[in-house]
Design a protein around this motif. Structure first.
Motif, PDB file in Angstrom:
ATOM      1  N   LEU A 235       0.861  -1.171   0.000  1.00 11.67           N
ATOM      2  CA  LEU A 235       0.000   0.000   0.000  1.00 11.67           C
ATOM      3  C   LEU A 235       0.903   1.229   0.000  1.00 11.67           C
ATOM      4  N   PRO A 236       0.764   2.128  -0.974  1.00 12.68           N
ATOM      5  CA  PRO A 236       1.719   3.227  -1.123  1.00 12.68           C
ATOM      6  C   PRO A 236       1.653   4.240   0.009  1.00 12.68           C
ATOM      7  N   LEU A 237       2.792   4.849   0.275  1.00 10.87           N
ATOM      8  CA  LEU A 237       2.904   5.916   1.270  1.00 10.87           C
ATOM      9  C   LEU A 237       3.388   7.168   0.575  1.00 10.87           C
ATOM     10  N   TYR A 238       2.644   8.264   0.754  1.00 12.97           N
ATOM     11  CA  TYR A 238       3.052   9.518   0.120  1.00 12.97           C
ATOM     12  C   TYR A 238       4.409   9.953   0.672  1.00 12.97           C
ATOM     13  N   GLY A 239       5.285  10.374  -0.237  1.00 12.73           N
ATOM     14  CA  GLY A 239       6.660  10.706   0.139  1.00 12.73           C
ATOM     15  C   GLY A 239       7.616   9.553  -0.087  1.00 12.73           C
ATOM     16  N   HIS A 240       7.069   8.369  -0.326  1.00 10.16           N
ATOM     17  CA  HIS A 240       7.865   7.190  -0.675  1.00 10.16           C
ATOM     18  C   HIS A 240       7.497   6.736  -2.088  1.00 10.16           C
ATOM     19  N   GLU A 241       6.348   6.079  -2.212  1.00  5.67           N
ATOM     20  CA  GLU A 241       5.925   5.605  -3.530  1.00  5.67           C
ATOM     21  C   GLU A 241       5.285   6.709  -4.367  1.00  5.67           C
ATOM     22  N   LEU A 242       4.817   7.760  -3.722  1.00  2.41           N
ATOM     23  CA  LEU A 242       4.099   8.830  -4.405  1.00  2.41           C
ATOM     24  C   LEU A 242       4.676  10.191  -4.064  1.00  2.41           C
ATOM     25  N   ASP A 243       4.731  11.054  -5.053  1.00  2.00           N
ATOM     26  CA  ASP A 243       5.013  12.483  -4.837  1.00  2.00           C
ATOM     27  C   ASP A 243       4.657  13.220  -6.121  1.00  2.00           C
ATOM     28  N   GLU A 244       4.943  14.503  -6.160  1.00  2.00           N
ATOM     29  CA  GLU A 244       4.503  15.312  -7.294  1.00  2.00           C
ATOM     30  C   GLU A 244       5.300  15.051  -8.569  1.00  2.00           C
ATOM     31  N   THR A 245       6.399  14.285  -8.478  1.00  2.41           N
ATOM     32  CA  THR A 245       7.168  13.932  -9.676  1.00  2.41           C
ATOM     33  C   THR A 245       6.761  12.563 -10.225  1.00  2.41           C
ATOM     34  N   VAL A 246       5.854  11.886  -9.539  1.00  2.00           N
ATOM     35  CA  VAL A 246       5.440  10.532  -9.901  1.00  2.00           C
ATOM     36  C   VAL A 246       3.975  10.555 -10.320  1.00  2.00           C
ATOM     37  N   THR A 247       3.661   9.895 -11.412  1.00  2.00           N
ATOM     38  CA  THR A 247       2.259   9.807 -11.840  1.00  2.00           C
ATOM     39  C   THR A 247       1.618   8.536 -11.282  1.00  2.00           C
ATOM     40  N   PRO A 248       0.291   8.457 -11.286  1.00  2.00           N
ATOM     41  CA  PRO A 248      -0.370   7.229 -10.817  1.00  2.00           C
ATOM     42  C   PRO A 248       0.079   5.985 -11.588  1.00  2.00           C
ATOM     43  N   PHE A 249       0.301   6.118 -12.882  1.00  2.00           N
ATOM     44  CA  PHE A 249       0.719   4.967 -13.679  1.00  2.00           C
ATOM     45  C   PHE A 249       2.091   4.462 -13.248  1.00  2.00           C
ATOM     46  N   GLU A 250       2.984   5.376 -12.889  1.00  2.00           N
ATOM     47  CA  GLU A 250       4.324   4.981 -12.455  1.00  2.00           C
ATOM     48  C   GLU A 250       4.294   4.330 -11.076  1.00  2.00           C
ATOM     49  N   ALA A 251       3.211   4.547 -10.339  1.00  6.71           N
ATOM     50  CA  ALA A 251       3.051   3.925  -9.024  1.00  6.71           C
ATOM     51  C   ALA A 251       2.178   2.669  -9.084  1.00  6.71           C
ATOM     52  N   ASN A 252       1.896   2.193 -10.315  1.00  6.01           N
ATOM     53  CA  ASN A 252       1.055   1.000 -10.515  1.00  6.01           C
ATOM     54  C   ASN A 252      -0.361   1.182  -9.977  1.00  6.01           C
ATOM     55  N   LEU A 253      -0.870   2.425 -10.021  1.00  5.38           N
ATOM     56  CA  LEU A 253      -2.210   2.711  -9.512  1.00  5.38           C
ATOM     57  C   LEU A 253      -3.203   2.942 -10.644  1.00  5.38           C
ATOM     58  N   ASN A 254      -3.005   2.225 -11.749  1.00 11.32           N
ATOM     59  CA  ASN A 254      -3.881   2.364 -12.913  1.00 11.32           C
ATOM     60  C   ASN A 254      -5.346   2.174 -12.554  1.00 11.32           C
ATOM     61  N   PHE A 255      -5.633   1.271 -11.583  1.00  8.73           N
ATOM     62  CA  PHE A 255      -7.023   0.968 -11.225  1.00  8.73           C
ATOM     63  C   PHE A 255      -7.767   2.195 -10.714  1.00  8.73           C
ATOM     64  N   ALA A 256      -7.034   3.190 -10.194  1.00 13.45           N
ATOM     65  CA  ALA A 256      -7.661   4.378  -9.614  1.00 13.45           C
ATOM     66  C   ALA A 256      -7.740   5.540 -10.600  1.00 13.45           C
ATOM     67  N   VAL A 257      -7.432   5.267 -11.866  1.00 20.63           N
ATOM     68  CA  VAL A 257      -7.474   6.312 -12.893  1.00 20.63           C
ATOM     69  C   VAL A 257      -8.495   5.920 -13.953  1.00 20.63           C
ATOM     70  N   LYS A 258      -9.523   6.729 -14.100  1.00 13.24           N
ATOM     71  CA  LYS A 258     -10.570   6.480 -15.097  1.00 13.24           C
ATOM     72  C   LYS A 258     -10.503   7.596 -16.140  1.00 13.24           C
ATOM     73  N   LEU A 259      -9.905   7.276 -17.292  1.00 13.19           N
ATOM     74  CA  LEU A 259      -9.662   8.289 -18.309  1.00 13.19           C
ATOM     75  C   LEU A 259     -10.912   8.690 -19.079  1.00 13.19           C
ATOM     76  N   ASP A 260     -12.044   8.034 -18.787  1.00 13.69           N
ATOM     77  CA  ASP A 260     -13.296   8.459 -19.415  1.00 13.69           C
ATOM     78  C   ASP A 260     -14.018   9.522 -18.589  1.00 13.69           C
ATOM     79  N   THR A 261     -13.379   9.973 -17.491  1.00 13.24           N
ATOM     80  CA  THR A 261     -13.898  11.108 -16.734  1.00 13.24           C
ATOM     81  C   THR A 261     -12.990  12.312 -16.991  1.00 13.24           C
ATOM     82  N   ASP A 262     -13.429  13.489 -16.548  1.00 11.72           N
ATOM     83  CA  ASP A 262     -12.657  14.712 -16.784  1.00 11.72           C
ATOM     84  C   ASP A 262     -12.100  15.200 -15.461  1.00 11.72           C
TER      85      ASP A 262
END
Length: 358
Positions: A235-262
């Motif tokens: 389970l990711p921790l902000y400041g480790h697996e996530l920060d403003e230089t990392v995208t959701p895809f780079e953190a393997n969080l594709n499931f939480a991104v729905k590109l059919d929304t705006d």
């Protein structure tokens, strides 16, 4: 040198005499009560509880609440029923992650955003920057406390303190009712990889829930075991697996991104999806040593990634690491990790490192 005054949670007076306290995100928080290993095992094998009142809460309500929350986060909140929660992400326009959070749908036009303690001010500013329309934004972080009760016996113990039908609360669902005589939002969720609940109550009353759980023999746990538990479960921790230089895809969080929304950052993520530069992998060290955050991951002497979290957690009981590596190397089996100048061979292993038996 100016002395820094740390914030304290509503449970501080109860906890401080029994715990080793540290500075975490500007709060004076318990790192451990007995030992990280004992607390970790209590959660995996029985039940433990955490003071997570340092987390923040932002309420967004009004006729345009659904539309505005949808614009703020990467997941599809229109799918949420009242009484349901959802894992989500705030992104910058360039796709970098501002924070990860839970979105609770309280009613038709009211949402609750539960955010990380280290990002409360930043997140509120981000929300106010991008929200328009007929909504009210309220930072309620100081009004609520939160206790996480986690482990295979969490439901059994909590049922002694409430008349709520806990067995009917499915994962990422919640109900409101009394726990130990205190009006509480009871959410079946957590950050340990185990079954359990997150309990939200007003700051001036939440101590009664902690005391009631303690009287039932629930093990108090600190942030140390919370970290080893979440790491084993990947389970990711902000400041480790996530920060403003990392995208959701780079953190393997594709499931939480729905590109059919705006949402803010969508355009950048649509472009990146065709060529994601980095991905997360699990590694097991073959030699002695612990690969901490920042240790470089190498292939034939070339740096191809970095460790985001690494330790020897109690359940897995092996030296493991979670690393973000160049996507061209994610299918490789063999790597080298530089641990303070010592080159240690490592092999790729499946993630999550630990998964509870249902």
């Amino acid at each position: 040198m100016e002395k820094v005054t740390l914030k304290r949670t509503p449970l501080f007076e109860l906890i401080q005499p029994k715990a080793k306290m540290v500075d975490f995100a500007g709060f004076e928080m318990p790192i451990l009560f007995s030992s990280i290993k004992e607390e970790h095992r209590s959660v995996r094998e029985d039940v433990g509880m955490f003071d997570v009142s340092h987390m923040g809460e932002i309420r967004i309500e009004g006729p345009d609440a659904l539309e505005q929350v949808q614009h703020l986060v990467t997941n599809d909140v229109s799918k949420l029923q009242i009484g349901q929660a959802q894992y989500n992400l705030f992104c910058l326009p360039d796709g970098g992650v501002v924070d990860d959070l839970l979105v609770y749908r309280l009613d038709e036009d009211s949402f609750w955003l539960v955010i990380n303690a280290s990002n409360i001010e930043k997140d509120e500013a981000h929300v106010r920057r991008f929200v328009t329309g007929d909504v009210t934004v309220t930072n309620e972080s100081d009004q609520y406390g939160q206790i996480a009760i986690q482990g295979p016996n969490a439901e059994k113990v909590l049922s002694k303190l409430t008349d709520l039908p806990l067995e009917e609360i499915k994962f990422f669902r919640f109900m409101t009712g009394e726990v130990a005589g205190v009006t509480t939002i009871v959410s079946r969720s957590g950050y340990t990889g185990e079954d359990g609940f997150e309990l939200y109550a007003h700051a001036d009353a939440i101590h009664r829930i902690w005391e009631a759980l303690e009287s039932e023999g629930v093990t108090p746990c600190g942030l140390g075991s919370r970290d080893t538990l979440r790491f084993e479960a990947c389970l990711p921790l902000y400041g480790h697996e996530l920060d403003e230089t990392v995208t959701p895809f780079e953190a393997n969080l594709n499931f939480a991104v729905k590109l059919d929304t705006d949402f803010v950052g969508k355009e950048a993520l649509v472009k990146q999806k065709e060529n994601i530069p980095n991905r997360m992998i699990g590694l097991k060290l073959l030699g002695r040593g612990i690969a901490r955050q920042g240790a470089t991951v190498e292939v034939d002497g070339e740096v191809v990634g970095v460790v985001t979290t690494g330790t020897m957690p109690p359940t897995v009981n092996e030296s493991i690491a979670w690393a973000r590596v160049d996507a061209r190397h994610v299918e490789r089996d063999q790597f080298t990790i530089d641990v303070r100048g010592k080159k240690i061979e490592a092999v790729r292993v499946p993630t999550p490192f630990y998964k509870r038996k249902k």
